[in-house]
Scaffold this active site. Structure first.
Site, mmCIF file in Angstrom:
data_model
loop_
_atom_site.group_PDB
_atom_site.id
_atom_site.type_symbol
_atom_site.label_atom_id
_atom_site.label_comp_id
_atom_site.label_asym_id
_atom_site.label_seq_id
_atom_site.Cartn_x
_atom_site.Cartn_y
_atom_site.Cartn_z
ATOM 1 N N GLY A 163 5.624 11.131 -5.926
ATOM 2 C CA GLY A 163 5.714 10.353 -6.952
ATOM 3 C C GLY A 163 7.161 9.722 -7.406
ATOM 4 O O GLY A 163 7.255 8.667 -7.625
ATOM 5 N N LYS A 192 0.714 -1.150 -0.085
ATOM 6 C CA LYS A 192 0.109 0.078 -0.103
ATOM 7 C C LYS A 192 0.744 1.139 -0.056
ATOM 8 O O LYS A 192 0.810 2.045 0.976
ATOM 9 C CB LYS A 192 -1.125 -0.057 1.059
ATOM 10 C CG LYS A 192 -2.037 -1.284 1.152
ATOM 11 C CD LYS A 192 -3.097 -1.113 2.310
ATOM 12 C CE LYS A 192 -4.033 -2.324 2.502
ATOM 13 N NZ LYS A 192 -3.218 -3.599 2.503
ATOM 14 N N GLY A 215 -6.690 -15.374 4.384
ATOM 15 C CA GLY A 215 -5.514 -15.379 5.252
ATOM 16 C C GLY A 215 -5.782 -16.525 6.194
ATOM 17 O O GLY A 215 -5.566 -17.811 6.070
HETATM 18 O O1 C5P Z 1 -9.022 -12.228 7.416
HETATM 19 P P1 C5P Z 1 -7.901 -13.052 6.623
HETATM 20 O O2 C5P Z 1 -6.859 -13.307 7.600
HETATM 21 O O3 C5P Z 1 -8.636 -14.036 5.653
HETATM 22 O O4 C5P Z 1 -7.330 -11.445 5.860
HETATM 23 C C1 C5P Z 1 -6.721 -11.933 4.808
HETATM 24 C C2 C5P Z 1 -6.272 -10.512 4.083
HETATM 25 O O5 C5P Z 1 -7.320 -9.727 3.634
HETATM 26 C C3 C5P Z 1 -5.374 -9.615 5.154
HETATM 27 O O6 C5P Z 1 -4.019 -9.684 4.712
HETATM 28 C C4 C5P Z 1 -5.805 -8.152 4.772
HETATM 29 O O7 C5P Z 1 -5.074 -7.438 4.023
HETATM 30 C C5 C5P Z 1 -7.102 -8.463 3.888
HETATM 31 N N1 C5P Z 1 -8.518 -7.922 4.579
HETATM 32 C C6 C5P Z 1 -8.864 -6.762 4.392
HETATM 33 N N2 C5P Z 1 -10.128 -6.164 5.218
HETATM 34 C C7 C5P Z 1 -10.672 -6.940 5.970
HETATM 35 C C8 C5P Z 1 -10.206 -8.216 6.407
HETATM 36 C C9 C5P Z 1 -8.921 -8.676 5.777
HETATM 37 O O8 C5P Z 1 -8.297 -6.057 3.736
HETATM 38 N N3 C5P Z 1 -12.011 -6.729 6.659
#
Ligand code: C5P
Length: 214
Positions: free
Chosen positions: A69, A64, A188
């Site tokens: 720039g 992210k 994840g």
């Molecule tokens: O919840 P989980 O472990 O599956 O999340 C996997 C990825 O999804 C995290 O690394 C995070 O970047 C993203 N995520 C997100 N918004 C959420 C939950 C997870 O962007 N509400």
């Protein structure tokens, strides 16, 4: 058209490269795409990203980026050299322009994060924005499209609303396992923390296949 297995991105949200490598070994051919974020990336995970790419896996570097720039462009070039497929940047026009320009002649695709999924309208107001979350998401999605960004990260709830704005040419990546409107799904903990991660990944791929009628 992507195969169900190609649409699953496993988030390597782990504290060490050793643990991440063990998980990658366990998952084997069940998983083709990995995401590396702050936790692993700042613990040596960017070198793992390069090894995964060499081994034929696709890699999503979820850093992210957001800076002036020139700094964004230099960072994007370094990440392209690792062999990564996706990189996130915050959806500010200057940042998106710099990132997109820096991917010329590389295989790296830029994904813009419109509004963080943890933000609500009150968080935006506190940050000084006079927009609701859906308004700012739509505005930034249109800007990303016009700048030539390759794709967006969005919540599953936003995916359906975003497709008409961005058309079929941009990729949509959503956290979670609900595939409606999304090209790629990031998962994840349901895999990383499972007693049998490979079985969990295979079950999610089967769900993706079923939901998309594949
Ligand atoms: O919840 P989980 O472990 O599956 O999340 C996997 C990825 O999804 C995290 O690394 C995070 O970047 C993203 N995520 C997100 N918004 C959420 C939950 C997870 O962007 N509400």
């Amino acid at each position: 058209m992507l195969e169900p297995r190609e649409r699953l991105i496993v988030a390597l949200d782990l504290p060490s490269v050793e643990q991440a490598e063990k998980l990658v070994d366990t998952l084997g051919d069940a998983v083709a795409f990995y995401k590396i974020g702050y936790q692993l990336g700042f613990a040596g995970g960017l070198l793992l990203a390069e090894r995964l790419a060499v081994a034929g896996k696709q890699v999503f570097v979820d850093m992210k980026l957001h800076d002036i720039g020139n700094t964004v462009a230099q960072g994007v070039r370094s990440i392209a050299k690792l062999g990564a497929s996706f990189l996130t940047v915050h959806a500010y026009p200057q940042t998106m322009h710099a990132a997109v320009d820096a991917t010329a002649d590389t295989n790296l695709r830029i994904l813009a994060v419109t509004v963080l999924t943890s933000y609500d309208d009150a968080d935006l107001a506190a940050a000084g924005y006079d927009f609701t979350v859906p308004e700012l998401v739509a505005e930034r999605a249109a800007q990303a499209r016009d700048i030539g960004v390759d794709g967006l990260v969005a919540s599953a709830e936003e995916a359906a609303m975003l497709r008409p704005i961005i058309g079929s040419g941009m990729v949509l990546v959503t956290p979670g396992i609900r595939p409606a409107g999304a090209d790629y799904l990031v998962v994840g903990r349901p895999i990383v923390a499972a007693a049998d991660p490979k079985a969990a990944a295979e079950a999610i791929v089967a769900e993706i296949a079923q939901a998309s009628g594949a």
